[in-house]
Motif scaffolding. Structure first.
Motif, mmCIF file in Angstrom:
data_model
loop_
_atom_site.group_PDB
_atom_site.id
_atom_site.type_symbol
_atom_site.label_atom_id
_atom_site.label_comp_id
_atom_site.label_asym_id
_atom_site.label_seq_id
_atom_site.Cartn_x
_atom_site.Cartn_y
_atom_site.Cartn_z
ATOM 1 N N PRO A 21 98.721 -196.429 23.074
ATOM 2 C CA PRO A 21 99.848 -195.759 22.420
ATOM 3 C C PRO A 21 99.950 -196.190 20.955
ATOM 4 O O PRO A 21 99.555 -197.293 20.587
ATOM 5 C CB PRO A 21 101.061 -196.226 23.227
ATOM 6 C CG PRO A 21 100.649 -197.524 23.820
ATOM 7 C CD PRO A 21 99.184 -197.380 24.116
ATOM 8 N N MET A 22 100.499 -195.303 20.149
ATOM 9 C CA MET A 22 100.575 -195.549 18.714
ATOM 10 C C MET A 22 101.905 -196.192 18.321
ATOM 11 O O MET A 22 102.962 -195.579 18.493
ATOM 12 C CB MET A 22 100.399 -194.239 17.949
ATOM 13 C CG MET A 22 100.453 -194.386 16.439
ATOM 14 S SD MET A 22 99.131 -195.453 15.779
ATOM 15 C CE MET A 22 97.732 -194.319 15.895
ATOM 16 N N ALA A 23 101.842 -197.416 17.845
ATOM 17 C CA ALA A 23 102.965 -198.011 17.112
ATOM 18 C C ALA A 23 102.674 -197.830 15.624
ATOM 19 O O ALA A 23 101.572 -197.420 15.240
ATOM 20 C CB ALA A 23 103.132 -199.478 17.477
ATOM 21 N N ALA A 24 103.646 -198.113 14.785
ATOM 22 C CA ALA A 24 103.445 -197.922 13.346
ATOM 23 C C ALA A 24 104.275 -198.920 12.555
ATOM 24 O O ALA A 24 105.314 -199.398 13.024
ATOM 25 C CB ALA A 24 103.815 -196.498 12.936
ATOM 26 N N LEU A 25 103.800 -199.223 11.363
ATOM 27 C CA LEU A 25 104.490 -200.121 10.436
ATOM 28 C C LEU A 25 105.118 -199.321 9.312
ATOM 29 O O LEU A 25 104.460 -198.469 8.695
ATOM 30 C CB LEU A 25 103.491 -201.108 9.833
ATOM 31 C CG LEU A 25 103.062 -202.291 10.700
ATOM 32 C CD1 LEU A 25 101.712 -202.814 10.219
ATOM 33 C CD2 LEU A 25 104.098 -203.395 10.644
ATOM 34 N N LEU A 26 106.398 -199.585 9.045
ATOM 35 C CA LEU A 26 107.038 -199.084 7.824
ATOM 36 C C LEU A 26 107.033 -200.231 6.823
ATOM 37 O O LEU A 26 107.606 -201.295 7.083
ATOM 38 C CB LEU A 26 108.474 -198.649 8.104
ATOM 39 C CG LEU A 26 108.719 -197.583 9.164
ATOM 40 C CD1 LEU A 26 110.205 -197.284 9.270
ATOM 41 C CD2 LEU A 26 107.961 -196.309 8.845
ATOM 42 N N MET A 27 106.403 -200.014 5.663
ATOM 43 C CA MET A 27 106.278 -201.067 4.659
ATOM 44 C C MET A 27 106.617 -200.501 3.288
ATOM 45 O O MET A 27 106.385 -199.321 3.026
ATOM 46 C CB MET A 27 104.845 -201.626 4.628
ATOM 47 C CG MET A 27 104.313 -202.086 5.967
ATOM 48 S SD MET A 27 102.570 -202.598 5.880
ATOM 49 C CE MET A 27 102.734 -204.157 5.031
ATOM 50 N N PRO A 28 107.141 -201.339 2.401
ATOM 51 C CA PRO A 28 107.355 -200.862 1.029
ATOM 52 C C PRO A 28 106.019 -200.620 0.348
ATOM 53 O O PRO A 28 105.051 -201.357 0.582
ATOM 54 C CB PRO A 28 108.117 -202.017 0.370
ATOM 55 C CG PRO A 28 107.756 -203.226 1.172
ATOM 56 C CD PRO A 28 107.542 -202.749 2.579
ATOM 57 N N MET A 29 105.953 -199.598 -0.464
ATOM 58 C CA MET A 29 104.759 -199.381 -1.274
ATOM 59 C C MET A 29 104.708 -200.450 -2.356
ATOM 60 O O MET A 29 105.694 -200.670 -3.075
ATOM 61 C CB MET A 29 104.798 -198.004 -1.930
ATOM 62 C CG MET A 29 104.412 -196.854 -1.014
ATOM 63 S SD MET A 29 102.667 -196.858 -0.539
ATOM 64 C CE MET A 29 101.874 -196.547 -2.102
ATOM 65 N N LEU A 30 103.594 -201.115 -2.445
ATOM 66 C CA LEU A 30 103.429 -202.146 -3.462
ATOM 67 C C LEU A 30 102.920 -201.505 -4.755
ATOM 68 O O LEU A 30 102.151 -200.543 -4.716
ATOM 69 C CB LEU A 30 102.443 -203.203 -2.965
ATOM 70 C CG LEU A 30 102.853 -203.923 -1.673
ATOM 71 C CD1 LEU A 30 101.719 -204.810 -1.177
ATOM 72 C CD2 LEU A 30 104.118 -204.742 -1.891
ATOM 73 N N ASP A 31 103.342 -202.040 -5.865
ATOM 74 C CA ASP A 31 102.905 -201.546 -7.171
ATOM 75 C C ASP A 31 101.510 -202.120 -7.440
ATOM 76 O O ASP A 31 101.353 -203.126 -8.134
ATOM 77 C CB ASP A 31 103.905 -201.980 -8.244
ATOM 78 C CG ASP A 31 103.609 -201.361 -9.602
ATOM 79 O OD1 ASP A 31 102.775 -200.426 -9.637
ATOM 80 O OD2 ASP A 31 104.180 -201.815 -10.603
ATOM 81 N N ALA A 32 100.510 -201.463 -6.867
ATOM 82 C CA ALA A 32 99.166 -202.046 -6.808
ATOM 83 C C ALA A 32 98.412 -201.865 -8.118
ATOM 84 O O ALA A 32 98.284 -200.756 -8.630
ATOM 85 C CB ALA A 32 98.380 -201.413 -5.665
ATOM 86 N N ALA A 33 97.912 -202.990 -8.627
ATOM 87 C CA ALA A 33 96.949 -202.922 -9.726
ATOM 88 C C ALA A 33 95.568 -202.643 -9.153
ATOM 89 O O ALA A 33 94.795 -201.846 -9.684
ATOM 90 C CB ALA A 33 96.950 -204.230 -10.510
ATOM 91 N N CYS A 34 95.257 -203.301 -8.041
ATOM 92 C CA CYS A 34 94.017 -203.043 -7.318
ATOM 93 C C CYS A 34 94.208 -203.509 -5.875
ATOM 94 O O CYS A 34 95.191 -204.180 -5.551
ATOM 95 C CB CYS A 34 92.815 -203.728 -7.966
ATOM 96 S SG CYS A 34 92.877 -205.534 -7.954
ATOM 97 N N ALA A 35 93.281 -203.123 -5.042
ATOM 98 C CA ALA A 35 93.368 -203.476 -3.620
ATOM 99 C C ALA A 35 91.970 -203.476 -3.044
ATOM 100 O O ALA A 35 91.020 -202.989 -3.675
ATOM 101 C CB ALA A 35 94.259 -202.466 -2.885
ATOM 102 N N GLY A 36 91.846 -204.022 -1.843
ATOM 103 C CA GLY A 36 90.514 -204.054 -1.242
ATOM 104 C C GLY A 36 90.478 -204.841 0.040
ATOM 105 O O GLY A 36 91.502 -204.994 0.720
ATOM 106 N N VAL A 37 89.286 -205.323 0.358
ATOM 107 C CA VAL A 37 89.081 -206.069 1.593
ATOM 108 C C VAL A 37 88.277 -207.330 1.315
ATOM 109 O O VAL A 37 87.543 -207.425 0.329
ATOM 110 C CB VAL A 37 88.354 -205.230 2.672
ATOM 111 C CG1 VAL A 37 89.145 -204.008 3.066
ATOM 112 C CG2 VAL A 37 86.959 -204.848 2.211
ATOM 113 N N ILE A 38 88.458 -208.282 2.226
ATOM 114 C CA ILE A 38 87.629 -209.498 2.257
ATOM 115 C C ILE A 38 86.982 -209.549 3.632
ATOM 116 O O ILE A 38 87.662 -209.332 4.645
ATOM 117 C CB ILE A 38 88.457 -210.785 2.114
ATOM 118 C CG1 ILE A 38 89.491 -210.678 0.998
ATOM 119 C CG2 ILE A 38 87.569 -212.003 1.946
ATOM 120 C CD1 ILE A 38 90.603 -211.715 1.136
#
Length: 431
Positions: A285-302
């Motif tokens: 089943p699908m749960a979901a997160l409500l989160m504030p949008m961050l003022d992103a300069a950049c983003a990615g993964v490690i």
């Protein structure tokens, strides 16, 4: 019932032996027909079991039910032929059917509220909050790493939504038709399922809960992100990049954004991935997160231990394992699609990380040239590597971490999951 059959059998035997013979003959013909049907069903189940045919679990349940019906029909014909001899078979048939039903059935869905919970409560309830939210809650409660605030729309909300709109049987009816060997049909069924979700009504209680949570999360009506957190997501079966996240959502539109996340559960890739891993629709089943949008300069993964590092790196570092950092400008949702070239670097996993290689942007094209300025400073990359080590220590295994660097220079962790092995791993940031 059995006594009645027995009495009738003896009556025919005494008073109408010819009639009894005809009945036995007809029963034998029907027995052969039901036996042939049973063998066909067993053969199809064996094809599924040995991986020759990939189908949804609802098809397995349907085949098991049909096999039960066919075997019971065989039992009926045997009783018609000789009830005295076969009277005891009914108990064995019931016992086999009971164990078969146990083997293929899925638990009844939990529809009970609450439908929205704070992130802090998600850590102990992955069955309600989903893997992504539960792991993010663990990071927030068991480390000092920066995690944005969030609210969870639970898996019970998904079950309630499905039940309210009476969608379970229509969904299963379409899933029973799925064969991964028929991609055109898969795409068509996927489109039908997603349309069903998007056109369905939000129950008033659920809509109120989601809107209340959204406005509480963003009293100034700043945009939100609604991110998937399905049960089984970010676990041993990662579902990496299979589900959607909706960015830049006005709080008043959070309910519709939640439905879009739920609908992504039925995207062709997500359906295929779930079926290939033998999971039923109701088990994820699908749960979901409500989160504030961050003022992103950049983003990615490690990747705290890159499963597929460049072979040109020093041999001793490859033996130890290396950390990979990938970054794009702005929000990271375009990284997985390859629409924006990634700036990447590989660092040693030793306590004082050093940069082993920092090549030009990966995937750069004439349309998408290499960014002229590095997105991350050396200190940023070392800080990300340090955060990655802390998360790896927290969860006890290498992690695939999504992060956001905001315009104030703060790094936030927005997801941490086990690094999938081999070619399954992907760069899939969604905020």
């Amino acid at each position: 019932m059995a006594i009645g059959e027995l009495f009738r059998h003896w009556t025919y035997q005494v008073f109408a032996p010819g009639t009894l013979l005809r009945r036995k003959y007809n029963a034998f013909r029907e027995l052969l027909r039901h036996d042939s049907r049973s063998l066909e069903l067993i053969a199809e189940l064996e094809d599924i079991h040995y991986g020759n045919e990939k189908v949804d679990w609802s098809r397995v349940i349907e085949l098991a039910d049909q096999l039960d019906d066919a075997v019971r029909a065989m039992l009926g014909q045997l009783m018609e032929m000789n009830p005295a001899r076969y009277m005891g078979l009914a108990d064995y048939c019931n016992k086999i059917a009971f164990y078969m039903r146990m083997a293929v059935s899925v638990p009844e869905p939990d529809l009970a509220p609450p439908y929205v919970i704070p992130l802090a409560e998600a850590h102990q309830r992955p069955d309600r909050a989903g893997g992504k939210a539960a792991r993010l809650a663990a990071v927030r409660s068991q480390s000092m790493l920066p995690v944005p605030d969030a609210t969870v729309v639970t898996a019970a909300a998904y079950h309630y939504f499905i039940e309210h709109n009476e969608l379970r049987e229509p969904i299963d009816a379409r899933l029973r038709r799925l064969r991964l060997s028929r991609p055109d049909e898969l795409a068509a069924i996927s489109e039908e399922l997603r349309a069903m979700i998007l056109e369905a009504d939000l129950p008033p209680r659920l809509e109120e809960d989601i809107l209340t949570a959204a406005y509480a999360m963003s009293p100034q009506r700043a945009p939100l992100a609604v991110r998937s957190s399905a049960v089984a997501e970010d676990g041993p079966v990662s579902f990496a990049g299979q589900y959607a996240s909706v960015l830049g959502v006005e709080p008043g539109h959070a309910g519709m954004a939640w439905k879009r996340v739920v609908a992504s559960k039925y995207q062709p890739r997500a359906l295929s991935y779930r079926i290939l891993h033998g999971l039923a629709d109701a088990e994820t089943p699908m749960a979901a997160l409500l989160m504030p949008m961050l003022d992103a300069a950049c983003a990615g993964v490690i990747y705290t231990r890159d499963p597929d590092p460049p072979r040109r790196l020093p041999a001793d570092e490859l033996t130890e394992g290396v950390t990979a950092v990938h970054a794009v400008a702005g929000t990271g949702d375009v990284l997985v699609s390859g629409d924006t070239p990634a700036q990447s670097a590989w660092l040693s996993r030793r306590p004082r990380s050093r940069i082993l290689e920092r090549p030009e942007a990966v995937g750069a094209t004439l349309a998408q040239p290499v960014p002229s300025t590095p997105l991350l400073t050396t200190e940023d990359m070392k800080r990300l590597a340090r955060y990655g080590r802390e998360l790896e220590n927290l969860f006890g295994e290498p992690q695939d971490v999504e992060w956001v660097l905001d315009t104030a220079g703060r790094i936030f962790i927005v997801q941490s999951r086990p690094v999938p092995g081999g070619t399954e791993h992907g760069i899939v940031p969604e905020q």
